[in-house]
Design an enzyme around this catalytic site. Structure first.
Site, mmCIF file in Angstrom:
data_model
loop_
_atom_site.group_PDB
_atom_site.id
_atom_site.type_symbol
_atom_site.label_atom_id
_atom_site.label_comp_id
_atom_site.label_asym_id
_atom_site.label_seq_id
_atom_site.Cartn_x
_atom_site.Cartn_y
_atom_site.Cartn_z
ATOM 1 N N GLU A 12 -16.494 -3.575 -75.124
ATOM 2 C CA GLU A 12 -15.405 -4.505 -74.839
ATOM 3 C C GLU A 12 -15.601 -5.918 -75.381
ATOM 4 O OE1 GLU A 12 -13.528 -4.133 -70.985
ATOM 5 O OE2 GLU A 12 -14.944 -2.552 -70.490
ATOM 6 N N LYS A 34 -7.002 -3.299 -64.441
ATOM 7 C CA LYS A 34 -5.724 -3.151 -63.738
ATOM 8 C C LYS A 34 -4.577 -3.842 -64.469
ATOM 9 C CE LYS A 34 -8.099 -3.270 -59.285
ATOM 10 N NZ LYS A 34 -9.380 -3.739 -59.801
ATOM 11 N N HIS A 95 -14.650 -11.229 -53.824
ATOM 12 C CA HIS A 95 -14.511 -10.244 -52.743
ATOM 13 C C HIS A 95 -15.785 -10.198 -51.907
ATOM 14 C CE1 HIS A 95 -11.352 -7.651 -54.995
ATOM 15 N NE2 HIS A 95 -10.774 -8.484 -54.158
ATOM 16 N N PRO A 98 -17.938 -6.709 -52.076
ATOM 17 C CA PRO A 98 -17.473 -6.460 -53.441
ATOM 18 C C PRO A 98 -17.448 -4.966 -53.756
ATOM 19 C CG PRO A 98 -19.771 -7.104 -53.480
ATOM 20 C CD PRO A 98 -19.313 -7.199 -52.031
ATOM 21 N N SER A 99 -16.712 -4.607 -54.784
ATOM 22 C CA SER A 99 -16.669 -3.199 -55.191
ATOM 23 C C SER A 99 -17.892 -2.820 -56.018
ATOM 24 C CB SER A 99 -15.383 -2.901 -55.968
ATOM 25 O OG SER A 99 -15.245 -3.810 -57.032
ATOM 26 N N TYR A 100 -18.567 -3.812 -56.614
ATOM 27 C CA TYR A 100 -19.850 -3.585 -57.295
ATOM 28 C C TYR A 100 -20.690 -4.841 -57.123
ATOM 29 C CZ TYR A 100 -17.214 -5.872 -61.065
ATOM 30 O OH TYR A 100 -16.432 -6.732 -61.791
ATOM 31 N N LEU A 103 -22.347 -10.419 -59.217
ATOM 32 C CA LEU A 103 -21.359 -11.430 -58.869
ATOM 33 C C LEU A 103 -20.281 -11.538 -59.938
ATOM 34 C CD1 LEU A 103 -20.865 -13.560 -56.560
ATOM 35 C CD2 LEU A 103 -21.502 -15.234 -58.287
ATOM 36 N N HIS A 104 -19.056 -11.490 -59.496
ATOM 37 C CA HIS A 104 -17.897 -11.620 -60.368
ATOM 38 C C HIS A 104 -16.784 -12.334 -59.605
ATOM 39 C CE1 HIS A 104 -17.475 -7.821 -58.175
ATOM 40 N NE2 HIS A 104 -16.166 -7.923 -58.320
#
Length: 164
Positions: A12, A34, A95, A98-100, A103-104
């Protein structure tokens, strides 16, 4: 692994909107899966930090303020430059849970009711910065409320431990 592939430009690389290459206070900004990038009503980008030692909101201390401020400022500037959406029209949040666990930070259009952007999961980046400026260890001792779906393994663990 897909986060590391993006950070290492093994995947990417052509989707990167902005990058601050600093290994301590830098990040890459990429469109979230998304968002199909065809309209701005549901704009959705993710900032992935270069550091690998910060997994979630719980790890953040005042030491991370330069990183968080970079993400907030440079992320808004990059989105305005690339998409013409001003920072005042963005919801910028983390979040918890978080979903993973790398850190994002999420950048979404205010007009988009993104999954997980509600109060029981999202923590506005500006508020996180303010909290850490007031108390350097805020997220180490603060109780954080979060919602879990009925099918989540974490909910089952809480139920088994008699915590729910």
């Amino acid at each position: 692994q897909w986060v590391y592939n993006i950070l290492e430009k093994k995947a990417e690389a052509d989707r990167i909107i902005h990058e601050n290459p600093d290994p301590c206070n830098g990040f890459v900004l990429v469109p979230d899966f998304k968002w199909n990038q065809n309209q701005l009503d549901d704009l959705y980008l993710i900032a992935l930090i270069h550091r690998r030692d910060v997994k979630s909101l719980r790890d953040l201390t005042a030491e991370h303020l330069p990183l968080l401020r970079n993400i907030l400022q440079e992320g808004k500037e990059a989105i305005t430059k690339r998409f013409g959406v001003p920072g005042s029209q963005l919801r910028i949040y983390l979040h918890y849970q978080p979903s993973y666990y790398h850190l994002h930070v999420h950048f979404t259009a205010l007009s988009y009711d993104a999954p997980g952007s509600s109060v029981e999961r999202a923590h506005l980046l500006a508020d996180v910065i303010d909290n850490l400026a007031l108390d350097p260890a805020y997220y180490q001792h603060r109780a954080l409320t979060f919602a879990l779906r009925a099918d989540e393994l974490l909910l089952k663990k809480f139920q088994e431990a008699g915590r729910v």
